[in-house]
Write a protein that holds these residues in place. Structure first.
Motif: not given
Length: 357
Positions: A162-176, A334-339
Motif C-alpha cells: 500500500h505504500v507504493g514502493i516503486r522498486r521492491l523485491t524479495v530476498v528471503r532471509n537465510g540462516i547459517d 531452501e533456507h540456507g545462508l548461501a542463497a
C-alpha cells in the motif's frame, strides 16, 4: 571486490547471544560477505563483536549521547540519540563519495531512508518489519524514487504494497545451517525467541500442557513485566526457562526436542526461529501467520490457525513423527545462508552497474 557499507540498527550490539533475528541476520550477512572476498564496514551499536579479525572487516560504532548512556535514560533520550547517530552517519556517507560501492541499510530508522537519495553510492534498504508509522512515512516519502528495497518474505512485501514502493523485491532471509546441526530429537518441546507478548510463549505453555509434553523456553526477556506476570508464575518441573543461550547451547536444546512451537500473535515477517529448528531436524508446529507459511509445509511441520492452542497441541504428535533428516534437508536446500548472500550480491552488482560503477 565490492566495498560495502552495512548499517545496523542502534538498539542492540551485533554479537552472540543475539538479542533477536535482525542481529543474527546482520551478523551472518556481514561475515559471509567478508568470506566471499568483499570489504565490509559495519556501522552498529557499541559492543558489536563479530568474532572476526579479517582485515577486510571494519566495525564503526554508532555514537550514543550521554543522555542515552545512563542506566535509566529520560523518555525520548534514546530515540534522540539514534536520530543524531544516523543523521551524522548519513552526512558522512554523503561527503565520502567514493568510499563505498553500495550501502545496505538494516537500521529500522527513518533517517537513512530519507537521506539515501543524497548519496552517490546506491542504497538498498531491507524491510525487516511490517510497516510502523515512522518507517512507513519515511519509505512513503521516497517510494517513487529509484531507491531499492527488499522484503524478507512475500508476505512482508505484501504488507508494504500500500505504500507504493516503486522498486521492491524479495530476498528471503537465510540462516547459517552449519551452526544448527541435526539433532537426535527427544520427548520435550521447545520454544525460542524474544520473550514478549506478541511472540506469545504463554500460548506455547498452554499447548504443551494440553499435549502432555514438557516444554523448555529459551531466549532474552525483552519484556520483564510480561515475563514476571505471565510466564514466571507458570514455570514448574514440566515448563522450564533455560535463559538466553548462546547459539551452540541453543542448537543442542532445539536439536534434542520432539518439536518446536512457534506462536506469534503479530504478522511475523519471516520466522527465523522456525528455520533454525528445521535445520536441527526438529519439526515445527506454528501459527499460520506472516511469513511462516512460506517456510513450514507438510515436509517439515504443521501449520495451525493463529491463536488456536488446541489445534497446536493436537498437531504435536503428527509433527513429531516426521523424518528429522528430511526436515533438515528442506532447511538446508531452501533456507540456507548461501542463497540469501547470492541474491544480495546480485542486487549489489546490479545497483552498482546502474550507477555506472
Amino acid at each position: 571486490m565490492l566495498r560495502i557499507a552495512l548499517i545496523a540498527h542502534a538498539h542492540f550490539p551485533i554479537r552472540e547471544p543475539f538479542a533477536g533475528g535482525i542481529e543474527a541476520h546482520v551478523f551472518h550477512l556481514t561475515r559471509a560477505l567478508v568470506a566471499r572476498g568483499h570489504a565490509v564496514t559495519l556501522f552498529a551499536a557499541p559492543g558489536t563483536d563479530l568474532g572476526c579479525s579479517d582485515p577486510a572487516l571494519t566495525i564503526q560504532e554508532l555514537p550514543r549521547t550521554a543522555a542515552a548512556s545512563v542506566p535509566w535514560p529520560l523518555p525520548g533520550a534514546v530515540k534522540e540519540s539514534h536520530h543524531r547517530a544516523f543523521t551524522g552517519l548519513m552526512a558522512d556517507l554523503a561527503t565520502a563519495e567514493d568510499a563505498f560501492d553500495v550501502v545496505h541499510n538494516h537500521s529500522l530508522n527513518p533517517v537513512p531512508v530519507l537521506a539515501a537519495t543524497r548519496l552517490r553510492a546506491p542504497v538498498l534498504t531491507t524491510l525487516h518489519t511490517p510497516p510502523f508509522p515512522m518507517l512507513e512515512a519515511a519509505v512513503g516519502a521516497v517510494a517513487r524514487t529509484r531507491l531499492m528495497f527488499a522484503a524478507v518474505s512475500e508476505r512482508s512485501a505484501a504488507s508494504w504494497a500500500h505504500v507504493g514502493i516503486r522498486r521492491l523485491t524479495v530476498v528471503r532471509n537465510g540462516i547459517d545451517v552449519e551452526g544448527w546441526p541435526l539433532g537426535a530429537g527427544g520427548e520435550h518441546l521447545v520454544w525460542s525467541g524474544r520473550i514478549l507478548p506478541e511472540k506469545a510463549p504463554h500460548l506455547a505453555i498452554d499447548a504443551a500442557r494440553r499435549a502432555g509434553r514438557r516444554l523448555v523456553l529459551a531466549g532474552p526477556v525483552s519484556d520483564p513485566d510480561y515475563f514476571r506476570l505471565d510466564i514466571e508464575p507458570r514455570l514448574d518441573d514440566r515448563i522450564t526457562y533455560a535463559g538466553h543461550l548462546d547459539r551452540e547451547t541453543l542448537a543442542v536444546l532445539i536439536g534434542g526436542a520432539a518439536a518446536a512451537l512457534v506462536t506469534p500473535l503479530w504478522d511475523e515477517p519471516y520466522g527465523q526461529v522456525a528455520a533454525e529448528a528445521m535445520a536441527c531436524g526438529t519439526p515445527v508446529v506454528a501459527f499460520a501467520t506472516g511469513g511462516l507459511p512460506e517456510l513450514v509445509d507438510e515436509r517439515c511441520g504443521c501449520l495451525v490457525p493463529p491463536g488456536d492452542v488446541d489445534a497446536m497441541a493436537a498437531a504435536v504428535a503428527d509433527a513429531s513423527r516426521l523424518s528429522r533428516s528430511l526436515v533438515r534437508k528442506v532447511a538446508v536446500a531452501e533456507h540456507g545462508l548461501a542463497a540469501m548472500v547470492d541474491n544480495y550480491l546480485a542486487l549489489y552488482q546490479a545497483l552498482v552497474a546502474e550507477r555506472g560503477g
